[in-house]
Each structure stands twice: as structure tokens, then as C-alpha cells.
Design a protein around this motif. Structure first.
Motif, PDB file in Angstrom:
ATOM      1  N   ILE A  25       0.844  -1.206   0.000  1.00 55.64           N
ATOM      2  CA  ILE A  25       0.000   0.000   0.000  1.00 55.64           C
ATOM      3  C   ILE A  25       0.870   1.243   0.000  1.00 55.64           C
ATOM      4  CG2 ILE A  25      -1.626   1.368   1.379  1.00 55.64           C
ATOM      5  CD1 ILE A  25      -2.855  -1.361   2.283  1.00 55.64           C
ATOM      6  N   ILE A  26       1.906   1.263   0.829  1.00 51.27           N
ATOM      7  CA  ILE A  26       2.798   2.422   0.904  1.00 51.27           C
ATOM      8  C   ILE A  26       3.486   2.655  -0.435  1.00 51.27           C
ATOM      9  CG2 ILE A  26       4.929   3.273   1.982  1.00 51.27           C
ATOM     10  CD1 ILE A  26       3.893   1.801   4.560  1.00 51.27           C
ATOM     11  N   HIS A  27       3.951   1.588  -1.082  1.00 52.29           N
ATOM     12  CA  HIS A  27       4.586   1.732  -2.394  1.00 52.29           C
ATOM     13  C   HIS A  27       3.601   2.279  -3.423  1.00 52.29           C
ATOM     14  CE1 HIS A  27       8.045  -1.310  -1.522  1.00 52.29           C
ATOM     15  NE2 HIS A  27       8.229  -0.150  -0.939  1.00 52.29           N
ATOM     16  N   GLN A  28       2.348   1.828  -3.370  1.00 55.09           N
ATOM     17  CA  GLN A  28       1.344   2.319  -4.312  1.00 55.09           C
ATOM     18  C   GLN A  28       1.061   3.803  -4.089  1.00 55.09           C
ATOM     19  OE1 GLN A  28       0.148   0.906  -7.005  1.00 55.09           O
ATOM     20  NE2 GLN A  28      -1.063   2.713  -7.459  1.00 55.09           N
ATOM     21  N   VAL A  29       0.997   4.226  -2.829  1.00 53.45           N
ATOM     22  CA  VAL A  29       0.785   5.648  -2.521  1.00 53.45           C
ATOM     23  C   VAL A  29       1.948   6.479  -3.060  1.00 53.45           C
ATOM     24  CG1 VAL A  29       0.648   7.339  -0.634  1.00 53.45           C
ATOM     25  CG2 VAL A  29      -0.710   5.247  -0.540  1.00 53.45           C
ATOM     26  N   LYS A  31       3.948   5.761  -5.536  1.00 49.54           N
ATOM     27  CA  LYS A  31       3.947   5.737  -7.006  1.00 49.54           C
ATOM     28  C   LYS A  31       2.805   6.574  -7.591  1.00 49.54           C
ATOM     29  CE  LYS A  31       3.752   2.474 -10.856  1.00 49.54           C
ATOM     30  NZ  LYS A  31       3.622   1.069 -11.231  1.00 49.54           N
ATOM     31  N   SER A  32       1.599   6.415  -7.036  1.00 52.45           N
ATOM     32  CA  SER A  32       0.420   7.076  -7.605  1.00 52.45           C
ATOM     33  C   SER A  32       0.270   8.520  -7.143  1.00 52.45           C
ATOM     34  CB  SER A  32      -0.845   6.312  -7.223  1.00 52.45           C
ATOM     35  OG  SER A  32      -1.119   6.462  -5.836  1.00 52.45           O
ATOM     36  N   LYS A  33       0.908   8.851  -6.003  1.00 53.59           N
ATOM     37  CA  LYS A  33       0.780  10.170  -5.377  1.00 53.59           C
ATOM     38  C   LYS A  33      -0.662  10.449  -4.942  1.00 53.59           C
ATOM     39  CE  LYS A  33       4.777  12.066  -7.790  1.00 53.59           C
ATOM     40  NZ  LYS A  33       5.275  10.770  -8.145  1.00 53.59           N
ATOM     41  N   GLU A  34      -1.415   9.381  -4.714  1.00 56.48           N
ATOM     42  CA  GLU A  34      -2.789   9.499  -4.216  1.00 56.48           C
ATOM     43  C   GLU A  34      -2.846   8.929  -2.806  1.00 56.48           C
ATOM     44  OE1 GLU A  34      -5.541   7.694  -6.901  1.00 56.48           O
ATOM     45  OE2 GLU A  34      -4.825   8.846  -8.608  1.00 56.48           O
ATOM     46  N   GLY A  69       7.331  17.483  -7.845  1.00 56.00           N
ATOM     47  CA  GLY A  69       6.379  16.398  -8.011  1.00 56.00           C
ATOM     48  C   GLY A  69       6.871  15.037  -7.555  1.00 56.00           C
ATOM     49  N   ALA A  70       8.039  14.997  -6.905  1.00 53.70           N
ATOM     50  CA  ALA A  70       8.599  13.724  -6.432  1.00 53.70           C
ATOM     51  C   ALA A  70       8.113  13.438  -5.007  1.00 53.70           C
ATOM     52  CB  ALA A  70      10.117  13.768  -6.454  1.00 53.70           C
ATOM     53  N   THR A  71       7.721  12.214  -4.768  1.00 52.76           N
ATOM     54  CA  THR A  71       7.323  11.803  -3.421  1.00 52.76           C
ATOM     55  C   THR A  71       8.583  11.644  -2.589  1.00 52.76           C
ATOM     56  OG1 THR A  71       5.402  10.625  -4.291  1.00 52.76           O
ATOM     57  CG2 THR A  71       6.118  10.049  -2.064  1.00 52.76           C
TER      58      THR A  71
END
Length: 83
Positions: A25-29, A31-34, A69-71
């Protein structure tokens, strides 16, 4: 009421399969920035006696994004809501 978990990370507290679910989940957040909001997500963990128990958590993960725009970090909060 869970003083035995202070200072431990998710991989120390949950079995590998459960901790991997949060890591995904953390990786998806990132990557998606959502943001991610999970309500009453069940997790099975071992208590101090080695017995499995299921508890429920609400989770919120927010990506922190720089001017380019980078997480650069994920802000996360989990609240145990079993009862």
C-alpha cells in the motif's frame, strides 16, 4: 493499551504476509501520489504468548510531494478500532 509495540516497525509486529500488505500500500501511494484510506482492515498478529489474534485498524497514508512532483515521504497513521 499496546505499550509492547512502541518503537517497533510493521515488519516486527505482523507476520510477513500481513506486513507485506502494508508495504505494498505504501509503495502504491508513493507511485500514484494518491492518498489511501482503509477502514476496519483486519490484521492477524501474535500476542506475547504466541497466540494469533485478529484486530481491526483504520489506516490513512498521504504522500508528501516536493515542488518537482517527487514523493519524498509517506505520512501514515493507523488506529486500532477492534472494539
Amino acid at each position: 493499551g499496546h505499550t509492547d509495540i512502541i518503537g517497533k516497525n510493521v515488519t516486527e509486529l505482523l507476520p510477513e504476509l500481513e506486513s507485506q500488505r502494508l508495504i505494498d500500500i505504501i509503495h502504491q501511494v508513493a507511485k500514484s501520489k494518491e492518498h489511501f484510506v482503509g477502514v476496519e482492515i483486519p490484521f492477524t498478529a501474535l500476542d506475547t504468548n504466541g497466540k494469533a489474534r485478529t484486530e481491526y485498524f483504520d489506516f490513512v497514508y498521504l504522500p508528501l510531494v516536493d515542488a518537482n512532483g517527487a514523493t519524498y515521504a509517506i505520512l501514515g497513521q493507523g488506529t486500532e478500532v477492534t472494539e
